[in-house]
Design a protein around this motif. Structure first.
Motif, short mmCIF file in Angstrom:
data_model
loop_
_atom_site.label_atom_id
_atom_site.label_comp_id
_atom_site.label_asym_id
_atom_site.label_seq_id
_atom_site.Cartn_x
_atom_site.Cartn_y
_atom_site.Cartn_z
N HIS A 28 0.84 -1.20 0.00
CA HIS A 28 0.00 0.00 0.00
C HIS A 28 0.88 1.25 0.00
O HIS A 28 1.26 1.77 1.05
CB HIS A 28 -0.92 -0.01 1.22
CG HIS A 28 -1.99 1.04 1.16
ND1 HIS A 28 -3.09 0.94 0.36
CD2 HIS A 28 -2.11 2.23 1.80
CE1 HIS A 28 -3.86 2.00 0.50
NE2 HIS A 28 -3.27 2.81 1.37
N LYS A 29 1.23 1.72 -1.20
CA LYS A 29 2.08 2.91 -1.36
C LYS A 29 3.34 2.74 -0.50
O LYS A 29 3.56 3.44 0.48
CB LYS A 29 1.32 4.18 -0.99
CG LYS A 29 0.12 4.43 -1.86
CD LYS A 29 -0.60 5.70 -1.51
CE LYS A 29 -1.82 5.91 -2.39
NZ LYS A 29 -2.57 7.13 -2.06
N GLU A 30 4.16 1.79 -0.92
CA GLU A 30 5.33 1.34 -0.18
C GLU A 30 6.17 2.51 0.35
O GLU A 30 6.49 3.44 -0.38
CB GLU A 30 6.17 0.45 -1.08
CG GLU A 30 7.31 -0.25 -0.38
CD GLU A 30 8.01 -1.23 -1.30
OE1 GLU A 30 9.09 -1.71 -0.92
OE2 GLU A 30 7.49 -1.50 -2.39
N ASN A 31 6.54 2.42 1.62
CA ASN A 31 7.31 3.46 2.29
C ASN A 31 8.58 2.84 2.89
O ASN A 31 8.53 1.79 3.54
CB ASN A 31 6.45 4.09 3.39
CG ASN A 31 7.20 5.15 4.17
OD1 ASN A 31 7.94 4.85 5.11
ND2 ASN A 31 7.02 6.41 3.78
N LYS A 32 9.72 3.48 2.67
CA LYS A 32 11.00 2.88 3.08
C LYS A 32 11.16 2.78 4.60
O LYS A 32 11.98 1.98 5.07
CB LYS A 32 12.16 3.68 2.49
CG LYS A 32 12.30 5.09 3.03
CD LYS A 32 13.51 5.78 2.40
CE LYS A 32 13.71 7.18 2.96
NZ LYS A 32 14.90 7.84 2.39
N HIS A 33 10.40 3.57 5.34
CA HIS A 33 10.52 3.52 6.80
C HIS A 33 9.68 2.40 7.41
O HIS A 33 10.09 1.77 8.39
CB HIS A 33 10.10 4.86 7.40
CG HIS A 33 10.95 6.01 6.97
ND1 HIS A 33 12.28 6.13 7.33
CD2 HIS A 33 10.68 7.09 6.17
CE1 HIS A 33 12.78 7.23 6.80
NE2 HIS A 33 11.84 7.83 6.09
N PHE A 34 8.51 2.15 6.83
CA PHE A 34 7.60 1.16 7.41
C PHE A 34 7.61 -0.18 6.68
O PHE A 34 7.33 -1.21 7.28
CB PHE A 34 6.18 1.72 7.44
CG PHE A 34 6.02 2.92 8.32
CD1 PHE A 34 5.93 2.78 9.69
CD2 PHE A 34 5.96 4.20 7.78
CE1 PHE A 34 5.79 3.89 10.51
CE2 PHE A 34 5.82 5.31 8.58
CZ PHE A 34 5.74 5.16 9.97
N GLU A 81 19.61 0.01 4.92
CA GLU A 81 19.81 1.03 5.95
C GLU A 81 18.79 0.93 7.08
O GLU A 81 18.84 1.72 8.03
CB GLU A 81 19.72 2.43 5.31
CG GLU A 81 20.83 2.72 4.30
CD GLU A 81 20.72 4.11 3.70
OE1 GLU A 81 19.67 4.76 3.93
OE2 GLU A 81 21.67 4.54 3.03
N SER A 82 17.89 -0.02 6.98
CA SER A 82 16.82 -0.13 7.98
C SER A 82 17.28 -0.86 9.23
O SER A 82 18.29 -1.59 9.22
CB SER A 82 15.62 -0.86 7.38
OG SER A 82 15.94 -2.21 7.11
N PHE A 83 16.51 -0.67 10.29
CA PHE A 83 16.78 -1.37 11.56
C PHE A 83 16.63 -2.88 11.39
O PHE A 83 17.31 -3.66 12.07
CB PHE A 83 15.81 -0.85 12.63
CG PHE A 83 15.91 -1.56 13.94
CD1 PHE A 83 16.92 -1.27 14.84
CD2 PHE A 83 14.99 -2.55 14.28
CE1 PHE A 83 17.01 -1.93 16.06
CE2 PHE A 83 15.07 -3.22 15.50
CZ PHE A 83 16.09 -2.91 16.39
#
Length: 260
Positions: A200-206, A240-242
């Motif tokens: 759903h509207k891919e977001n790099k943070h979530f 770069e994500s957790f």
């Protein structure tokens, strides 16, 4: 030479004659068209007859036409009334919802759900203001509270009724639905909703967080290849994500299990 000249003349004469004949026929056809086109105008009695028949038809069916007109007016009035009434309800619901949201943010979930005696809670808002934007948002809050309290089926029931134009909130709702279904042991629906959260509207943070949940659901369902692929997506796209370190670790672990 003379014979050749005479032959050319005869051939030219035949071409000229044929062309003249075609032009004459074209003009003849052009004359007929206006006659057909303006035939009705030359007969005013025919026009009058048609107008009289049309007038008689309208008079004969005047009640039907009147009924259709009245029905159309009533329909438009009903739509306008519904929209205005919905807007008024939504304003009232927003005002009453303010305190419930405050209790939710303070982790006072009982007051948030049921109110404090003076202010309405989310449950009353969805019941009293059904169909408004505020009631829609209240379903999200209720589902979140029920999920945190372990009432997983109630969480599903309310989160399924929620929809939002804000893609952050909608993706979060899909992820919460996935959590609730996982708790209920329904990995198929959990996978479906985690995938919706990711897509759903891919977001790099979530997205990495939702992909992690999706990978775990795949493993729980015994779909190791899909789980490995999902962890790999985090490793390739979100380094770069957790979640990157865990993704590498779990991918290697599952690859070891798959090779046995």
């Amino acid at each position: 030479m003379v014979d050749f000249f005479i032959g050319v003349c005869e051939l030219s004469k035949s071409f000229i004659f044929a062309a003249a004949k075609k032009i004459k026929m074209a003009k003849k056809n052009q004359k007929k068209a206006p006659e057909v086109e303006y035939e009705l105008l030359e007969k005013p009695e025919e026009i009058a007859g048609r107008l009289e028949r049309g007038e008689a038809f309208v008079k004969k069916n005047s009640k039907i036409f009147g009924g259709i007109l009245v029905a159309g007016i009533l329909l438009i009035a009903a739509v306008l009334y519904f929209q205005i009434d919905k807007q008024n309800k939504d304003k009232k619901a927003q005002a009453e919802m303010f305190q419930a949201v405050y209790y939710f943010e303070q982790d006072s979930t009982d007051y948030a759900l049921n109110g404090d005696g003076s202010n309405a809670g989310f449950l009353k808002i969805v019941d009293q203001y059904s169909g408004t934007n505020s009631a829609n948002l209240a379903h999200f809050y209720i589902g979140s509270i029920y999920l945190s309290e372990g009432n997983h089926q109630k969480a599903v029931d309310h989160l399924k009724k929620f929809s939002a134009g804000d893609y952050f909130v909608q993706a979060r709702a899909f992820a919460l639905l996935g959590d609730a279904y996982m708790e209920l042991g329904n990995t198929k629906e959990a996978i479906s909703n985690y995938k919706k959260a990711v897509d759903h509207k891919e977001n790099k943070h979530f997205a990495p967080r939702y992909l992690s949940k999706l990978a775990i659901a795949y493993e729980e369902a015994g779909e190791l290849d899909n789980a490995i692929k999902t962890w790999g997506t985090i490793e390739d796209k979100y380094f770069e994500s957790f979640e990157f370190t865990n993704a590498r670790k779990h991918k290697a672990r599952l690859e070891g299990l798959a090779s046995k």
